[in-house]
Scaffold this active site. Structure first.
Site, mmCIF file in Angstrom:
data_model
loop_
_atom_site.group_PDB
_atom_site.id
_atom_site.type_symbol
_atom_site.label_atom_id
_atom_site.label_comp_id
_atom_site.label_asym_id
_atom_site.label_seq_id
_atom_site.Cartn_x
_atom_site.Cartn_y
_atom_site.Cartn_z
ATOM 1 N N LYS A 1 0.630 -1.241 0.153
ATOM 2 C CA LYS A 1 -0.123 -0.073 -0.125
ATOM 3 C C LYS A 1 0.729 1.348 0.057
ATOM 4 O O LYS A 1 0.478 2.428 -0.424
ATOM 5 C CB LYS A 1 -0.884 -0.097 1.204
HETATM 6 C C1 LIG Z 1 -4.787 -4.617 1.456
HETATM 7 C C2 LIG Z 1 -3.866 -5.994 1.063
HETATM 8 C C3 LIG Z 1 -4.264 -6.777 0.000
HETATM 9 C C4 LIG Z 1 -5.422 -6.849 -0.737
HETATM 10 O O1 LIG Z 1 -5.239 -5.576 -1.387
HETATM 11 P P1 LIG Z 1 -6.947 -4.936 -2.081
HETATM 12 O O2 LIG Z 1 -6.443 -3.706 -3.130
HETATM 13 O O3 LIG Z 1 -7.715 -4.671 -0.953
HETATM 14 O O4 LIG Z 1 -7.402 -6.108 -2.870
HETATM 15 C C5 LIG Z 1 -3.314 -7.753 -0.115
HETATM 16 N N1 LIG Z 1 -2.313 -7.998 0.846
HETATM 17 C C6 LIG Z 1 -1.712 -7.070 1.559
HETATM 18 C C7 LIG Z 1 -0.593 -7.278 2.359
HETATM 19 C C8 LIG Z 1 -2.551 -6.045 1.846
HETATM 20 O O5 LIG Z 1 -2.362 -5.096 2.754
#
Ligand SMILES: *Cc1c(COP(=O)(O)O)cnc(C)c1O
Length: 461
Positions: free
Chosen positions: A110
């Site tokens: 993220k």
């Molecule tokens: C948020 C997250 C996901 C999922 O991503 P989305 O965009 O919500 O589908 C997968 N792995 C990790 C480590 C995350 O933080």
């Protein structure tokens, strides 16, 4: 490039307005008026670019109201915080490739989007002289990544809701040990979906939203999606030539990351073949692809908590394209969903859905086995989210087309589950060691929208 709402209720707005709006004022999600397409000649030229230079090219297709020199600078500063020269390096293990998306300050993917969004917010607020109170709900990783995106920035306060005791210890500490005066951590007695519902209800109160200058950082913000499109293009350029394709396996929760893959696929026709939608036991999206029904389920806790979600906040974006950009249908379907908790799809639509996505649910046991087997075979440690994607990829890959598995978190963030899988503790990366000794700050509150509103009123910037 102008932006419209999936529900058709706004006249086209600019990128800057779209970033500031977050959720569209008609309750829909913002999308570019048209999805850009890039020709082979351009792709050939892009192949040699560094990650930040490629990011500039890709983002320029979607952002026409920030001067190029400023955009370049925003991108450069956003990725200067990463600890790897390639930003999102690709590793190869036979026909599987792992793209490490966790080299940012909070060690999860993220950061790729939120370092950029934080800088864009700061830039736009300095320009307009306005201020912003960021409100968001997190299942773990978004919170810390958002907090690191804006900590210490002027004109911005941030309020992050996380489910009390339902995030990993490390995730909790990563958030609560940021004690900058503009950061407010709120632990909610409930699930992630409860937190998300509160945030949505507050954002839907347009009067409150305007009065308190609320801004969003959840994956509904278009700037996040667009920043994520870049690494799909980056990997596809490295692994394909004109006429050859690559597959991606994406561990999915809110449908944000995989929707970025959908945009990337449409951007570079013929280069990206399958998008594998990998879920943990919260199988809402697997059921959607397999059974042609999008329907609420009960949230279960797994060892990949950032995907413990039964309501995919970006799903509406794909729905809009599934309905051939028919905003009225999208609005009706989402309003129907709000009442009944489900949307059914026709046989024809199901064919389109399966053309777009392959899918697999990876159980807890399979996730741990995948971590163990991958480690024994390759000496490389997957985090549980990444393992869900790898587990799905292994059962879907054809062995010829390269398959890129998105590694969405550093395994050190989920050490407990990893230790269960490989039978020994793993070393904490430098960024995480010592967090427990730092000062921390957090409020614990009931999952009640009224309480959250009051808290914001008392602590806004
Ligand atoms: C948020 C997250 C996901 C999922 O991503 P989305 O965009 O919500 O589908 C997968 N792995 C990790 C480590 C995350 O933080």
């Amino acid at each position: 490039m102008k932006y419209i709402s999936t529900r058709g209720g706004i006249s086209p707005i600019s990128f800057k307005e779209a970033v500031m709006m977050g959720l569209a004022v008609d309750g829909g999600l913002l999308l570019p008026e048209t999805l850009p397409v890039v020709g082979e000649q351009q792709l050939a030229a892009w192949r040699k670019l560094s990650y930040p230079d490629l990011a500039f090219e890709v983002l320029s297709l979607f952002i026409s109201d920030i001067p190029p020199a400023d955009l370049r600078d925003l991108i450069k500063r956003s990725y200067a915080t990463f600890d790897h020269a390639e930003i999102t390096p690709l590793l190869r293990f036979d026909h599987l490739h792992i793209m490490e998306l966790f080299h940012g300050p909070t060690l999860a993917f993220k950061d790729v989007a939120l370092q950029f969004l934080g800088n864009v917010f700061e830039y736009l607020l300095a320009e307009s002289g306005e201020k912003m109170n960021i409100l968001g709900a997190t299942s773990g990783d978004t919170g810390s990544a958002a907090i690191y995106g804006v900590r210490g920035k002027e004109r911005i306060n941030i309020f992050i809701l996380h489910p009390h005791k339902r995030v990993s210890r490390i995730q909790e500490l990563q958030m609560t040990t940021v004690t900058d005066a503009n950061v407010f951590n709120l632990a909610i007695r409930g699930t992630f979906d409860d937190g998300q519902a509160i945030v949505k209800s507050i954002f839907n109160d347009i009067d409150f939203k305007t009065r308190h200058h609320l801004g969003a950082v959840n994956s509904i913000n278009w700037a996040r999606i667009v920043a994520q499109v870049v690494y799909y293009v980056y990997a596809a350029l490295k692994l394909t030539e004109p006429g050859t394709k690559v597959d991606f396996s994406v561990p999915t929760g809110n449908f944000g990351d995989i929707f970025a893959g959908f945009v990337a696929r449409s951007l570079m026709p013929g280069r990206i073949r399958r998008l594998v939608l990998a879920t943990n036991e919260n199988d809402l999206l697997t059921r959607f692809v397999r059974d042609g029904e999008y329907s609420l389920g009960k949230v279960v806790q797994t060892c990949s908590p950032s995907m413990d979600i039964q309501l995919a906040s970006n799903f509406e974006r794909f729905l809009y394209y599934l309905y051939e950009e028919n905003a009225d249908r999208t609005r009706d379907a989402m309003e129907g969903f709000a009442e009944s908790g489900s949307i059914r799809f026709s046989a024809e639509e199901q064919v389109t859905i399966r053309k777009n996505f392959r899918t697999k649910t990876v159980s807890e046991q399979e996730t741990l086995e995948t971590i163990r087997d991958f480690y024994e075979e390759h000496g490389y440690i997957l985090d549980p989210h990444t393992a869900v994607g790898v587990g799905a990829a292994e059962s879907i890959a054809d062995g010829e087309t390269p398959m890129v598995c998105l590694a969405t978190a550093h395994p050190g963030k989920f050490g407990e589950a990893v230790e269960r899988a490989i039978g020994r503790p793993i070393e904490l990366p430098p960024g995480l060691a010592g967090l427990a000794d730092k000062d921390s700050r957090c409020e614990v509150l009931d999952a009640d929208a009224g309480l959250i509103r009051t808290f914001i009123q008392e602590n806004e910037v």
